[in-house]
Design an enzyme around this catalytic site. Structure first.
Site, PDB file in Angstrom:
ATOM      1  CG  HIS A   1      -1.986  -1.058   1.180  1.00  0.00           C
ATOM      2  ND1 HIS A   1      -2.967  -1.106   0.214  1.00  0.00           N
ATOM      3  CD2 HIS A   1      -2.206  -2.134   1.983  1.00  0.00           C
ATOM      4  CE1 HIS A   1      -3.761  -2.145   0.418  1.00  0.00           C
ATOM      5  NE2 HIS A   1      -3.309  -2.787   1.487  1.00  0.00           N
ATOM      6  CB  ILE A   2       3.642   2.382   2.181  1.00  0.00           C
ATOM      7  CG1 ILE A   2       2.793   2.438   3.465  1.00  0.00           C
ATOM      8  CG2 ILE A   2       4.668   3.526   2.189  1.00  0.00           C
ATOM      9  CD1 ILE A   2       3.572   2.156   4.738  1.00  0.00           C
TER      10      ILE A   2
ATOM     11  CB  ILE B  39       9.701   5.988   4.790  1.00  0.00           C
ATOM     12  CG1 ILE B  39       9.341   5.548   3.353  1.00  0.00           C
ATOM     13  CG2 ILE B  39      10.130   7.452   4.754  1.00  0.00           C
ATOM     14  CD1 ILE B  39       8.459   4.386   3.233  1.00  0.00           C
ATOM     15  CB  ALA B  40      11.406   0.418   4.925  1.00  0.00           C
ATOM     16  NE  ARG B  41       9.998  -1.864  11.777  1.00  0.00           N
ATOM     17  CZ  ARG B  41       8.965  -1.051  11.979  1.00  0.00           C
ATOM     18  NH1 ARG B  41       9.034   0.201  11.572  1.00  0.00           N
ATOM     19  NH2 ARG B  41       7.888  -1.482  12.586  1.00  0.00           N
TER      20      ARG B  41
ATOM     21  CD  GLU C 127      13.890   3.906  14.711  1.00  0.00           C
ATOM     22  OE1 GLU C 127      12.668   3.868  14.940  1.00  0.00           O
ATOM     23  OE2 GLU C 127      14.387   4.196  13.595  1.00  0.00           O
TER      24      GLU C 127
ATOM     25  CG  HIS D 187      10.270   5.647  13.344  1.00  0.00           C
ATOM     26  ND1 HIS D 187      10.737   4.409  13.701  1.00  0.00           N
ATOM     27  CD2 HIS D 187       9.225   5.414  12.505  1.00  0.00           C
ATOM     28  CE1 HIS D 187      10.005   3.453  13.123  1.00  0.00           C
ATOM     29  NE2 HIS D 187       9.083   4.059  12.380  1.00  0.00           N
TER      30      HIS D 187
END
EC number: 1.1.1.215
Length: 309
Positions: free
Chosen positions: A151-152, A227-229, A258, A276
């Site tokens: 979706h992203i 913008i994932a992990r 993080e 984040h």
């Protein structure tokens, strides 16, 4: 719904979520495994965040756990196989944060390519009257590779297409319904694109998939957006590539370890860094908080989940 089921809360609760949960559940903030022993048999549900997940030792300590409601879309820190074996339901806040996360990916790309952050610092330092800021890069007609096309990833593609950018994607399988080009080889995608945006799921399968080889393939004129992990990127390789300018820059919303990120990132002018924050808007965080609660209420009402994994 049964009277006040006991819920373990692993992450701190925002006021809205806490207020709603307290109306229907008895809450037990997690402090330590030692303290958990006293209440473990009573715990039937968990609330947690995608970054925290449910450590194996906590899941193992809860013999009567029935459901886990995640405030986020990440499940890489939850043993889904063990949850399935024990018939523990898992729900996330999928479909509530897609647009904001996609927006952040585009914002990071634009901030890097147009030098928005460095130019802001240039103006604030009073350099404009006596110096000329460096030129940025045009977005139009640039090639963007998107790694991960759920979706992203698809929402990112829709947005950047409006800038006249060409899009191709890498994914575990092609999306027949999509008109964008599917590239089954990540290295080939990195060779082709000017900007590589990471929107893949975390977990062992994607760990360090962006390594030195991929970064060198992206090249000195290429930009990386994550913008994932944080686990998706080999950070030592990324820092080296940025320091040696073997890639043009990186826009990063997520990191390994993080919030205690590698301090080497802080001195790199060819980065744009976020804490984040991709889903961090009032609207989305409110929707996420409500869905965490709604999933638990639905489960303890009729054993269903609104957004199951």
């Amino acid at each position: 719904m049964s009277p006040k089921p006991d819920i373990l809360t692993i992450d701190p609760l925002v006021p809205l979520m806490k207020e709603r949960l307290e109306k229907s559940f008895t809450l037990h903030p997690y402090t330590s495994l030692e303290n958990l022993k006293n209440i473990a048999p009573a715990i039937r549900g968990i609330t947690t965040g995608g970054g925290s997940g449910v450590p194996a030792e906590i899941m193992d300590a809860l013999p009567n756990l029935e459901v886990i409601s995640v405030n986020g879309v990440g499940t890489d820190r939850i043993n889904l196989d063990e949850a399935k074996r024990r018939n523990i339901g898992v729900a996330t806040t999928q479909n509530t944060l897609t647009d904001d996360v996609a927006d952040m990916a585009v914002a990071l790309m634009m901030a890097m390519m147009r030098g928005i952050v460095t130019n802001d610092a240039f103006v604030r330092a009073g350099k404009w009257p006596s110096a000329t800021p460096p030129l940025g890069r045009s977005l139009t007609r640039k090639k963007v590779g998107i790694a991960g096309f759920g979706h992203i990833g698809q929402a990112i593609a829709k947005r950047i297409s409006a800038f006249g950018m060409e899009v191709a994607y890498f994914n575990s399988h092609a999306r027949p319904e999509s008109t964008y080009h599917f590239e089954p080889d990540l290295k080939a995608l990195a060779t082709w694109c000017d900007v590589l945006i990471l929107a893949v799921s975390g977990g062992p399968r994607s760990a360090n998939m962006i390594d030195r080889d991929i970064l060198d393939t992206l090249g000195k004129d290429g930009f990386l957006v994550n913008i994932a992990r944080g686990t998706v990127v080999d950070e030592a390789a990324l820092l080296s590539a940025l320091q040696e300018k073997r890639i043009a820059g990186a826009g990063l919303d997520v990191f390994q370890n993080e919030p205690n990120i590698n301090p080497a990132f802080l001195s790199l002018p060819n980065t744009v860094l976020q804490a984040h924050q991709a889903s961090a808007t009032d609207e989305t965080r409110t929707a996420m908080a409500n869905l965490v609660v709604d999933n638990l209420i639905a489960y303890f009402t009729d054993k269903t989940l609104l957004t199951p994994v």
